[in-house]
Structure formats: structure tokens, C-alpha cells
Enzyme design. Structure first.
Site, PDB file in Angstrom:
ATOM      1  N   LYS A 106       1.006  -1.161  -0.020  1.00 43.66           N
ATOM      2  CA  LYS A 106      -0.009  -0.027  -0.041  1.00 43.66           C
ATOM      3  C   LYS A 106       0.873   1.229   0.166  1.00 43.66           C
ATOM      4  CE  LYS A 106      -4.753   0.853   0.369  1.00 43.66           C
ATOM      5  NZ  LYS A 106      -5.526  -0.261   0.359  1.00 43.66           N
ATOM      6  N   GLY A 218     -19.960   6.909   3.683  1.00 44.84           N
ATOM      7  CA  GLY A 218     -19.018   6.965   2.992  1.00 44.84           C
ATOM      8  C   GLY A 218     -19.432   6.800   1.457  1.00 44.84           C
ATOM      9  N   GLY A 220     -17.565   7.596  -1.654  1.00 42.95           N
ATOM     10  CA  GLY A 220     -16.680   7.720  -2.617  1.00 42.95           C
ATOM     11  C   GLY A 220     -16.672   6.502  -3.485  1.00 42.95           C
ATOM     12  N   ASN A 221     -15.719   6.083  -4.345  1.00 45.86           N
ATOM     13  CA  ASN A 221     -16.145   5.130  -5.425  1.00 45.86           C
ATOM     14  C   ASN A 221     -16.863   3.789  -4.630  1.00 45.86           C
ATOM     15  OD1 ASN A 221     -14.754   2.286  -6.153  1.00 45.86           O
ATOM     16  ND2 ASN A 221     -14.970   3.529  -8.102  1.00 45.86           N
ATOM     17  N   GLY A 223     -18.482   3.294  -1.767  1.00 48.78           N
ATOM     18  CA  GLY A 223     -20.014   3.496  -1.193  1.00 48.78           C
ATOM     19  C   GLY A 223     -20.939   3.793  -2.191  1.00 48.78           C
TER      20      GLY A 223
HETATM   21  N1  GLU Z   1      -7.536   0.171  -2.621  1.00 43.05           N
HETATM   22  C1  GLU Z   1      -8.151  -1.101  -2.897  1.00 43.05           C
HETATM   23  C2  GLU Z   1      -8.029  -2.093  -1.749  1.00 43.05           C
HETATM   24  O1  GLU Z   1      -8.245  -1.610  -0.846  1.00 43.05           O
HETATM   25  C3  GLU Z   1      -7.674  -1.938  -4.354  1.00 43.05           C
HETATM   26  C4  GLU Z   1      -6.380  -2.529  -4.533  1.00 43.05           C
HETATM   27  C5  GLU Z   1      -6.050  -3.179  -5.893  1.00 43.05           C
HETATM   28  O2  GLU Z   1      -6.784  -3.082  -6.583  1.00 43.05           O
HETATM   29  O3  GLU Z   1      -4.626  -3.414  -5.933  1.00 43.05           O
HETATM   30  O4  GLU Z   1      -8.574  -3.372  -1.792  1.00 43.05           O
END
Ligand code: GLU
Length: 420
Positions: A106, A218, A220-221, A223
Site C-alpha cells: 500500500k 462514505g 466515494g467510489n 460507497g
Molecule cells: N485499494 C483497493 C483495496 O483496498 C484496491 C487495491 C488494488 O486493486 O490493488 O483493496
């Protein structure tokens, strides 16, 4: 609310719990408690007024035992190393339960993206990409969108990486716009997966979508798409919220109208949305509504020991990563509330990211129908495994999810001859 909780402690609590159920000795899973690598970068960005601002960003790789690291990039003012470490670990467990050949990673930048212009956002994203370029790669660590980032962000990252690499390789990031190698259905994938997770729980409980009321924290995308998909499935979405607060309507909200309003401009918020019969509520109140299901779809630590006892919903559907602290988890368990855990419930996003990466590498693209069918197959199969283990061992769905995930990570590491 006591929001000081360190999210990395939430990860550790779940790992310890699973290791105990699996009967592991400490040496067998110790490695899974630490990230493999933490990268911190500081970099200058020119602002529109000609001034220069220094930004701080992170990229953490928790585990690469099962494959290259995978996970999103977060732009938020409260990003910090403990949060990114926790999010990277959750990715490692998420991809393991999803059974896709990745490890977890991340990244993030400490920034409120709403305070930057589009040009400033682009320059910041390009500078950050350059700084983390040595630790990412299509076979090494593949970023994607998360809170505060979008397909456009991924396009800038892919383009910047192409300059460094000498050629454009779409597999460097996922969640890209379709025009440059993105996958059909990726934008909607997380929300669709969340909705499917709920349908699976309802089936087991003999409950019907039309009889269910839902509140979503939430918009965002994740929610928004969860709200849209659930309302299309006949579920009554009675409340939604974002950073500006929430709205509630007992007879059900017009989700299509709300999401259209929010998508008109990236800076639009619910506080500016008007419709007859809606009541304004706070982000704290939305979780305590008398509904069947609450969907925390924003940030970590929203459900803690101060509000868990007051939750009226019988199902908590974790669309966000880490919304429930271990203390709250124990309270809800005692009260018999079903928690559909984040690492399973929101895994649809990374599952379709995997499909995107596979398509990029094959140079062969699938239809939205094919993407969705494969996504639903995986969500259903993974749910059945979770449910069966939770029944067999009389443990929660979260415990079952961590048992399956931890076991897969430890076994993969051991096969390579490494210590887990
Ligand atoms: N940010 C998203 C998650 O927390 C997607 C991560 C991804 O597609 O690599 O799962």
C-alpha cells in the site's frame, strides 16, 4: 469517539487470533506480523502560484510470499506510516483470501486532494511515482486507486513510469482508464463485490433483499457503487454520508440521483445535495440508525468501543478497510452481530485489478460480462469457504478469513524455504 486507535494493532490482533485458532507456534507465523519493506519519500512539487511545497509519501510492501505486492495509493491528510503498514498488511490477507497470486502493499501521500488543482495533483503524482519507481514494477509491486485517487491518477503514474522505463507497460498499475489498458468493470468492482457479499449472507439467513434497509457511511467510489448496486437489487438504502455529513429518508433515498449529483464534479459533497423529505444526520449517527445493515465505506476505526454497544443493525458489511477496532469486534461478536470482514467484503476491487493485470499481460481484453461473471464466481466461492470454516470451527467470519489467509501465506513462504 475514541479515534486514536493504531490500525496496525487491529492487524496484529486479528493475526494473533487466527494463529491461535490454527494452533501455530509463535515462530511459525512471526514473519507475517512485520512488513517486508517500508519506503518513506519526501519530494518537492511546484504549486500553481509558483511556490514549492514538500510532500511526504509512503509505499509499504507487507508480504511477497505469494506473489508481487499489490495494493492502492491513498491521498488523505491523515495518512501516516502506521496506517499504510496496516493497509499493506490487509492487502496481503485480502489477496490470500481472494486466492489471487499476489502479496500485499500500500502507498499514500499526506495531502488533502480537494485542496489541490488538477494540475497540482498531476505534478504531485508524477513526482511521487518517480520517487517510488525503484520499489514498484509489474512483477514487483503494482499500485492501484484507493481513497482520494482515481483512474486518472493511475494514468499519470503509468505515464511517468513509462518515461523512466523507456516504454509503456500497462501492467505497472491497475484501475487505469479503459483507453490505456484498464479493465471493463474495474471502477464498479469493489462495490459490486460488496453487494454480492451481502446477498450471500442474506441467502444463508433466509432474508430477502426487498425486506432489508441499509445505511452507508462514505460515498466515494466504493460507497456509491455499493449503494447503486444494492438499490438495483431491491434493497432500500435509507441513509448515506460523506465528509460533509449524511442524509436520511425512511422511505428510501434516490441513489441514482445522488450519485449523479456527486459525480458531476469531484468536489461535490452531500451537503450541497437537495431533495424533498431528506433529513440531515452526522457521520456518527448514520452508524447507529435502526436499519438491518450498516456499511462503513470510508476510513478505519469508525466502530470502536464507544459506539459498538449502540449499533442496532444485525449485519455490519465492511466496505472500508479496518473500520472496526478489535474492542468493537469483541462487543459485536458478543451481541451476535454478523460482521462481513473487510478483507473478504471489499476484495472485488483487487480481484478485478488482478483480471486487469492478466489482460494487460496477455494483450487480450475481456467483455464487462466476462469480468463480472469471473468476479461473482470468486466472491461466491470465497464466501462459501469462509462460511463453511466459520460453521465448522464455530468462529466469526473474520476469524475464518484470517485463518484461511494466514495459512496460505505461511504455507507459500514455507514452500520457498523461507521463514513465514
Ligand atoms: N485499494 C483497493 C483495496 O483496498 C484496491 C487495491 C488494488 O486493486 O490493488 O483493496
Amino acid at each position: 469517539m475514541a479515534k486514536q486507535h493504531n490500525p496496525y494493532d487491529t492487524v496484529l490482533a486479528a493475526v494473533e487470533d487466527a494463529a491461535k485458532i490454527l494452533g501455530y507456534s509463535e515462530g511459525e507465523y512471526e514473519r507475517a506480523k512485520y512488513p517486508e519493506r517500508e519506503t518513506v519519500v519526501h519530494f518537492p512539487v511546484e504549486m500553481d502560484d509558483g511556490s514549492v511545497r514538500i510532500f511526504t509519501g509512503f509505499r509499504v510492501q507487507h508480504s511477497t510470499a505469494r506473489g508481487p505486492a499489490k495494493g492502492g495509493i491513498r491521498y488523505h491528510q491523515n495518512v501516516n506510516i502506521d496506517e499504510v503498514k496496516a493497509l499493506a498488511a490487509w492487502m496481503a490477507f485480502k489477496v490470500a483470501i481472494a486466492n489471487i497470486p499476489y502479496g500485499g502493499g500500500k502507498g499514500g501521500i499526506i495531502v488533502d486532494p480537494f485542496t489541490l488543482s488538477d494540475k497540482e495533483l498531476e505534478r504531485m503524482t508524477r513526482a511521487y511515482t518517480m520517487m517510488i519507481a525503484p520499489v514498484i514494477g509489474p512483477d514487483k509491486d503494482i499500485p492501484a486507486p484507493d481513497v482520494g485517487t482515481t483512474p486518472e491518477t493511475m494514468a499519470w503514474m503509468a505515464d511517468e513510469y513509462a518515461k523512466i522505463n523507456g516504454y509503456y507497460n500497462p501492467a505497472i498499475v491497475t484501475g487505469k482508464p479503459i483507453e490505456i489498458g484498464g479493465s471493463e468493470g474495474r471502477v464498479e468492482a469493489t462495490g459490486r463485490g460488496v453487494a454480492r457479499a451481502l446477498m450471500n449472507v442474506l441467502k444463508k439467513r433466509d432474508m430477502h433483499p426487498e425486506d432489508i434497509t441499509v445505511a452507508i457511511q462514505g460515498m466515494g467510489n466504493v460507497g456509491s457503487i455499493t449503494a447503486l448496486t444494492l438499490s438495483e437489487l431491491g434493497v432500500k438504502v435509507v441513509a448515506v454520508s460523506d465528509v460533509s455529513g449524511g442524509i436520511y429518508k425512511e422511505s428510501g433515498l434516490n441513489i441514482k440521483d445522488i450519485t449523479e449529483y456527486l459525480s458531476q464534479n469531484r468536489k461535490n459533497l452531500l451537503s450541497g445535495y437537495e431533495a424533498s423529505g431528506i433529513k440531515r444526520i452526522t457521520n456518527e449517527e448514520i452508524l447507529l440508525l435502526d436499519v438491518d445493515v450498516i456499511v462503513p465505506a470510508a476510513l478505519e476505526n469508525q466502530i470502536d468501543e464507544t459506539n459498538a454497544g449502540d449499533i442496532k443493525a444485525r449485519i455490519v458489511l465492511e466496505a472500508a478497510n479496518g473500520p472496526t477496532t478489535p474492542e468493537a469486534d469483541a462487543i459485536l461478536k458478543d451481541r451476535g452481530v454478523i460482521i462481513v470482514p473487510d478483507i473478504f467484503a471489499n476484495s472485488g476491487g483487487v480481484i478485478v485489478s488482478y483480471f486487469e493485470w492478466v489482460q494487460n499481460r496477455q494483450g487480450y481484453y475481456w467483455s464487462e460480462k466476462e469480468v463480472n461473471e469471473r468476479l461473482m464466481y470468486k466472491m461466491d466461492k470465497n464466501f462459501e469457504d469462509l462460511w463453511a470454516l466459520s460453521k465448522e470451527k464455530n468462529i466469526t467470519l473474520r476469524e475464518a478469513a484470517y485463518c484461511i489467509a494466514l495459512d496460505r501465506i505461511v504455507k507459500a513462504a514455507n514452500k520457498k524455504g523461507r521463514l513465514a
